[in-house]
Design an enzyme around this catalytic site. Structure first.
Site, PDB file in Angstrom:
ATOM      1  N   HIS A 141     -14.471 -13.690   7.920  1.00  0.00           N
ATOM      2  CA  HIS A 141     -13.430 -12.924   8.655  1.00  0.00           C
ATOM      3  C   HIS A 141     -13.030 -11.657   7.903  1.00  0.00           C
ATOM      4  CE1 HIS A 141     -12.821 -16.628  11.090  1.00  0.00           C
ATOM      5  NE2 HIS A 141     -13.053 -17.207   9.934  1.00  0.00           N
ATOM      6  N   SER A 262     -19.192  16.711   2.814  1.00  0.00           N
ATOM      7  CA  SER A 262     -18.409  17.188   3.950  1.00  0.00           C
ATOM      8  C   SER A 262     -18.287  18.697   3.822  1.00  0.00           C
ATOM      9  CB  SER A 262     -17.024  16.533   3.891  1.00  0.00           C
ATOM     10  OG  SER A 262     -16.047  17.384   4.438  1.00  0.00           O
TER      11      SER A 262
END
Ligand code: ARG
Length: 457
Positions: A141, A262
């Protein structure tokens, strides 16, 4: 938009050029051998086919957009160079069996290439596992669950990729069968030898029923299903690499040659390769859906819809081959951080299950042990546990949790080492399978050349 422009398939089936030459050569060798066409005619046809291939390889072949596809272009070339009598080349054959034979040749090449690249990736992952000896948090999970070994995590993916290999190896059996001789769909009244052409073209047998031969495209659907399953695993691996590489998880480092920046944020080291791999999964699932919808409800035998069958096959094949290649390279540039850094990432509770196990050893039934540990964690008070298990509890740490696992397949040192050795052997054996298949098709090419020499001298 003219009908010719709309219905042409040259852009995609140009890629069948070499297969088509081989196919037509084998067919004409057989026609001559059976006395269906004159030997001298077959000689001219085969010589011109060979010239067409040389022209194509030298980027000199002139395609005519007036002609529908690669098959018509090649036939036109041979007839224009060799004269009308070379029109015999299409005796006892239809484009329906011709195109699907070519497609099966391409499908087997694509399959083999992916199989080889899967082994290269698996090989790189085994190396990665061998140099990743650290203990990391394992997740369920996406919450820390139990300590585990980084190498065990890598091996889990390797095993999935080896099953992908096996799936493709299995579908190969059904791909590498020859439909040539089906003609339009009903076979032919000429006494052709289907077994012999199948052999010359490196097929392992026939698609026997001539209607099945021209209408069946389940081999493409099967390959694409295998590739979609492979993509699912690749996208899960990609996702985990992206997570592990994040500041928050901070488990791995990737050499900067495999990351991208970036245009505005100078600090960025993005894992675009993994992101694109994850993203391309949609495209590859799309290719599977494409062929399934294409096939839905089209009556047997050939329908023009089927001309669209090559797009999804080539697209998924090409994408996956580049994904597998780059991931095999990139995984060489990934490393887990050192144990000291990773130790800072463990939650205190990650050893809870092992605490409960310790209480079980002290004679407390598991569910009660579980509740004792759960209460202790909730209250932050471990005195009850200490009372029962004494200092053994305080000795539990991520290292001895991993040490204590010895059963088959578990995330413990001995099993990981055994599995690494075992998978190495498996990969070697699988490389031999690819090699055998390549040799078989190469052998068939040599056999075809020999037959050409027998005919042409
Ligand atoms: N261009 C066609 C294709 O790729 C070739 C087969 C055409 N057959 C036909 N009966 N029109 O499928």
């Amino acid at each position: 938009m003219s009908i010719k422009k709309f219905t042409q398939s040259l852009d995609i089936d140009m890629r069948l050029f070499e297969a088509d030459i081989w196919n037509t050569t084998a067919h004409n060798l057989m026609l001559a051998k059976r006395g269906i066409i004159e030997k001298s005619t077959a000689k001219d046809i085969i010589k011109n086919l060979n010239d067409a291939l040389s022209a194509f390889n030298n980027k000199k072949f002139k395609f005519s957009r007036e002609l529908e596809d690669v098959h018509m272009n090649i036939e036109d070339y041979v007839i224009s160079k060799g004269g009308e009598k070379c029109g015999a080349m299409h005796t006892a054959r239809s484009r329906n069996d011709q195109v699907v034979t070519d497609t099966r040749i391409l499908a087997r090449e694509i399959t083999l290439e992916i199989m080889k690249n899967l082994l290269n990736l698996s090989d790189s992952l085994i190396d990665f596992a061998e140099r990743s000896t650290v203990i990391i948090p394992g997740y369920t999970h996406l919450q820390q669950a139990m300590p585990t070994l980084a190498s065990h995590w890598i091996l889990a993916y390797t095993d999935a990729f080896l099953r992908d290999f096996e799936r493709l190896n299995d579908s190969y059996k059904r791909t590498n069968l020859c439909p040539l001789g089906s003609a339009a769909f009903a076979g032919t009244s000429f006494n052709i030898n289907r077994h012999w052409t199948a052999k010359l073209l490196g097929f392992d047998g026939l698609i026997e029923n001539s209607l099945d031969g021209v209408a069946g495209r389940d081999f493409i659907a099967e390959i694409l299903a295998d590739l979609a399953i492979l993509s699912a695993t690749l996208s899960r691996l990609s996702e985990e690499l992206i997570l592990f590489n994040s500041y928050e998880f901070g488990l791995i480092e990737i050499s900067s040659e495999w990351t991208t920046g970036s245009s505005i944020m100078p600090q960025k080291k993005n894992l675009d390769i993994a992101e694109l791999t994850r993203g391309k999964t949609g495209r590859i699932y799309g290719d599977l859906v494409n062929i399934l919808v294409l096939l839905k409800g089209i009556p047997y035998s050939y329908n023009r819809d089927m001309q669209e069958d090559k797009f999804p096959l080539f697209d998924a094949g090409d994408e996956l081959n580049s994904i597998l290649k780059i991931l095999a390279e990139m995984s060489k540039g990934i490393k887990f951080k050192d144990q000291e850094q990773i130790n800072k990432k463990f939650s205190h509770e990650i050893i809870a299950t092992d605490m409960a196990s310790q209480l079980v050893i002290k004679g407390i039934p598991f569910r009660k042990s579980y509740n004792i540990v759960k209460n202790a964690i909730n209250k932050g008070d471990f005195s009850e546990i200490n009372k029962i298990a004494g200092n053994e509890i305080s000795k539990i740490n991520v290292e001895n949790c991993v040490q204590s696992r010895k059963i088959t397949g578990s995330a413990g040192y001995v099993e990981v080492e055994r599995m690494i050795a075992d998978r190495k052997k498996k990969i070697e054996k699988f490389y031999e399978i690819v090699e055998e298949k390549r040799k078989r098709t190469e052998g068939a090419k040599i056999m075809t050349k020999k037959e050409i020499r027998n005919l042409c001298g």
